[in-house]
Design a protein around this motif. Sequence first.
Motif, PDB file in Angstrom:
ATOM      1  N   GLN A  27     -37.396   9.131   5.940  1.00 21.19           N
ATOM      2  CA  GLN A  27     -38.642   9.880   6.016  1.00 21.19           C
ATOM      3  C   GLN A  27     -39.244   9.801   7.408  1.00 21.19           C
ATOM      4  O   GLN A  27     -39.848  10.750   7.896  1.00 21.19           O
ATOM      5  CB  GLN A  27     -39.638   9.348   4.984  1.00 21.19           C
ATOM      6  CG  GLN A  27     -39.261   9.693   3.554  1.00 21.19           C
ATOM      7  CD  GLN A  27     -40.331   9.264   2.573  1.00 21.19           C
ATOM      8  OE1 GLN A  27     -41.141   8.399   2.894  1.00 21.19           O
ATOM      9  NE2 GLN A  27     -40.329   9.851   1.385  1.00 21.19           N
ATOM     10  N   MET A  30     -37.641  12.308   9.704  1.00 20.18           N
ATOM     11  CA  MET A  30     -37.936  13.711   9.460  1.00 20.18           C
ATOM     12  C   MET A  30     -39.217  14.108  10.192  1.00 20.18           C
ATOM     13  O   MET A  30     -40.201  13.362  10.185  1.00 20.18           O
ATOM     14  CB  MET A  30     -38.099  13.960   7.959  1.00 20.18           C
ATOM     15  CG  MET A  30     -36.817  13.812   7.168  1.00 20.18           C
ATOM     16  SD  MET A  30     -37.098  14.086   5.398  1.00 20.18           S
ATOM     17  CE  MET A  30     -37.626  15.800   5.410  1.00 20.18           C
ATOM     18  N   GLN A  52     -32.077  24.069  -5.117  1.00 19.58           N
ATOM     19  CA  GLN A  52     -31.492  22.876  -4.504  1.00 19.58           C
ATOM     20  C   GLN A  52     -32.571  21.993  -3.880  1.00 19.58           C
ATOM     21  O   GLN A  52     -32.513  20.765  -3.982  1.00 19.58           O
ATOM     22  CB  GLN A  52     -30.462  23.279  -3.451  1.00 19.58           C
ATOM     23  CG  GLN A  52     -29.254  24.027  -4.005  1.00 19.58           C
ATOM     24  CD  GLN A  52     -28.346  24.569  -2.924  1.00 19.58           C
ATOM     25  OE1 GLN A  52     -28.767  24.767  -1.787  1.00 19.58           O
ATOM     26  NE2 GLN A  52     -27.088  24.818  -3.284  1.00 19.58           N
ATOM     27  N   PHE A  53     -33.572  22.618  -3.276  1.00 22.65           N
ATOM     28  CA  PHE A  53     -34.596  21.864  -2.569  1.00 22.65           C
ATOM     29  C   PHE A  53     -35.582  21.176  -3.506  1.00 22.65           C
ATOM     30  O   PHE A  53     -36.391  20.370  -3.054  1.00 22.65           O
ATOM     31  CB  PHE A  53     -35.350  22.774  -1.600  1.00 22.65           C
ATOM     32  CG  PHE A  53     -34.526  23.203  -0.412  1.00 22.65           C
ATOM     33  CD1 PHE A  53     -33.382  22.509  -0.058  1.00 22.65           C
ATOM     34  CD2 PHE A  53     -34.889  24.296   0.346  1.00 22.65           C
ATOM     35  CE1 PHE A  53     -32.613  22.902   1.024  1.00 22.65           C
ATOM     36  CE2 PHE A  53     -34.132  24.698   1.427  1.00 22.65           C
ATOM     37  CZ  PHE A  53     -32.984  23.999   1.771  1.00 22.65           C
ATOM     38  N   SER A  55     -34.853  18.909  -5.379  1.00 23.96           N
ATOM     39  CA  SER A  55     -34.442  17.506  -5.421  1.00 23.96           C
ATOM     40  C   SER A  55     -34.766  16.757  -4.132  1.00 23.96           C
ATOM     41  O   SER A  55     -34.463  15.565  -4.018  1.00 23.96           O
ATOM     42  CB  SER A  55     -32.938  17.412  -5.705  1.00 23.96           C
ATOM     43  OG  SER A  55     -32.193  18.069  -4.690  1.00 23.96           O
ATOM     44  N   VAL A  56     -35.378  17.408  -3.156  1.00 19.16           N
ATOM     45  CA  VAL A  56     -35.714  16.744  -1.896  1.00 19.16           C
ATOM     46  C   VAL A  56     -36.754  15.657  -2.123  1.00 19.16           C
ATOM     47  O   VAL A  56     -36.632  14.527  -1.635  1.00 19.16           O
ATOM     48  CB  VAL A  56     -36.222  17.765  -0.860  1.00 19.16           C
ATOM     49  CG1 VAL A  56     -36.808  17.062   0.356  1.00 19.16           C
ATOM     50  CG2 VAL A  56     -35.090  18.689  -0.439  1.00 19.16           C
ATOM     51  N   SER A  57     -37.792  15.983  -2.870  1.00 17.59           N
ATOM     52  CA  SER A  57     -38.859  15.016  -3.130  1.00 17.59           C
ATOM     53  C   SER A  57     -39.647  15.466  -4.350  1.00 17.59           C
ATOM     54  O   SER A  57     -39.546  16.618  -4.790  1.00 17.59           O
ATOM     55  CB  SER A  57     -39.790  14.886  -1.919  1.00 17.59           C
ATOM     56  OG  SER A  57     -40.487  16.099  -1.699  1.00 17.59           O
ATOM     57  N   TRP A  60     -41.987  18.359  -3.391  1.00 16.88           N
ATOM     58  CA  TRP A  60     -41.332  19.671  -3.315  1.00 16.88           C
ATOM     59  C   TRP A  60     -41.013  20.181  -4.714  1.00 16.88           C
ATOM     60  O   TRP A  60     -41.134  21.377  -4.981  1.00 16.88           O
ATOM     61  CB  TRP A  60     -40.052  19.560  -2.488  1.00 16.88           C
ATOM     62  CG  TRP A  60     -40.313  19.584  -1.005  1.00 16.88           C
ATOM     63  CD1 TRP A  60     -41.416  19.102  -0.361  1.00 16.88           C
ATOM     64  CD2 TRP A  60     -39.452  20.113   0.000  1.00 16.88           C
ATOM     65  NE1 TRP A  60     -41.294  19.285   0.990  1.00 16.88           N
ATOM     66  CE2 TRP A  60     -40.103  19.907   1.256  1.00 16.88           C
ATOM     67  CE3 TRP A  60     -38.210  20.717  -0.014  1.00 16.88           C
ATOM     68  CZ2 TRP A  60     -39.539  20.305   2.455  1.00 16.88           C
ATOM     69  CZ3 TRP A  60     -37.633  21.118   1.187  1.00 16.88           C
ATOM     70  CH2 TRP A  60     -38.293  20.918   2.414  1.00 16.88           C
TER      71      TRP A  60
END
Length: 401
Positions: A27, A30, A52-53, A55-57, A60
Amino acid sequence: METEGDDATPRNPKRRKPLNLPAQSSQDLMPTLPPELITEILLKLPVKSLLQFRSVSKSWLSLISSPEFVKTHLLLANHRGVMFNVCNATHYVKECSLSALLYDSVAEAFDLDYPGKNPYCYPSIVGSFNGLLCLAVAVSDRLLYNLFLWNPSIRKYKKLPNYTLDVSHHYNLDKHRYGFRFGFAYDAFLDDYKVVGIFPIYRNGRLCRVEVKIYSLKSDSWRDIDDFQGRQLLSVSGKLVNGKLHWLDRDQKIISIDLADEKWAEVEQPSDFKGCGFLVLAVFGNDLSAFCNYEWTTHADVWVMKDYGVKESWTKMFTIKFPHRPTGYIFTPPIFMSNKGEVLLQFGSRFTKYNPKDDSTRYLDVTNFAPCLEEAEIYVKSLVCPFFTEGIAKATTMELK
């Protein structure tokens, strides 16, 4: 010949001591962006990337699954597909990218898993709105259709409860002459998705009555509608324009039902339609249109009602000439018009593109293609999932495998 660049390896590299940097988390590495900028970036991405995104956080996941994000993404959506059903040895559904059909030299069709898939059951696309498709899958005896609301982009669907028809078993009914018709619509006033079913009941070769039912997603139930104004319908599925669903009956009259008050009406036509051998309803842009094929001739006319409900506003937009003299093949209504003015449509079992500027028509090259049985349907690729109150993040139990 390749040339050396800045990152080419030197002939006599010198060894460097490793730098002792403090440990950093992913983190920390980033870049930090303002939340509103992240939202603006995500809103411009296609559905596949957004799935897909998630699962980023957790943040999100919450953002992409929120009703506000889904609604805004839909308003900005510019990714569209063309879906069509085919029938060879088995029944299946295929999809092409709309932009690939319009602008690429070669497009590719992809096979789709669809709800209710069965090699013995025929799928029919009733309609599309906000990225949702209504799919009717006929069972073998044709007395029943399994109906689904399906978002192919996120692979979620809902099976509608079966409708109940008042069919008396002691009558000699013609089981193969039912000709059920459906229409899919969005009621903006009530924020509700609806399906209208029209069920003609034949007995001893004659039409004895027509039952009409309407399904509401909010109530998840069917109910009856009275005062049907037509008889046998030719149109397979209703066309949604101006908050009304439209069908063509066997006398080539255009009948409609208003979703607001559920009243039936007839749409007036110009006298020019009387010479038409084969009339098909469609939606061109946002307007009701009629596609008029002339028997034993070499062309078809595209008419548009520019001012809905005004008979005098019917306007002939252009005439499309057949690529060759037809032998049982006809055009289907235009599917889409590109920003260059070219019109995408079907001729027989192939996709074609017509250019009104030079009056030319050419066949499109599509790999993994199969003949279309019905007119193709455009759908917007969206995150819309109204049949799960928890949103798409928790809509897992009905996910297609």
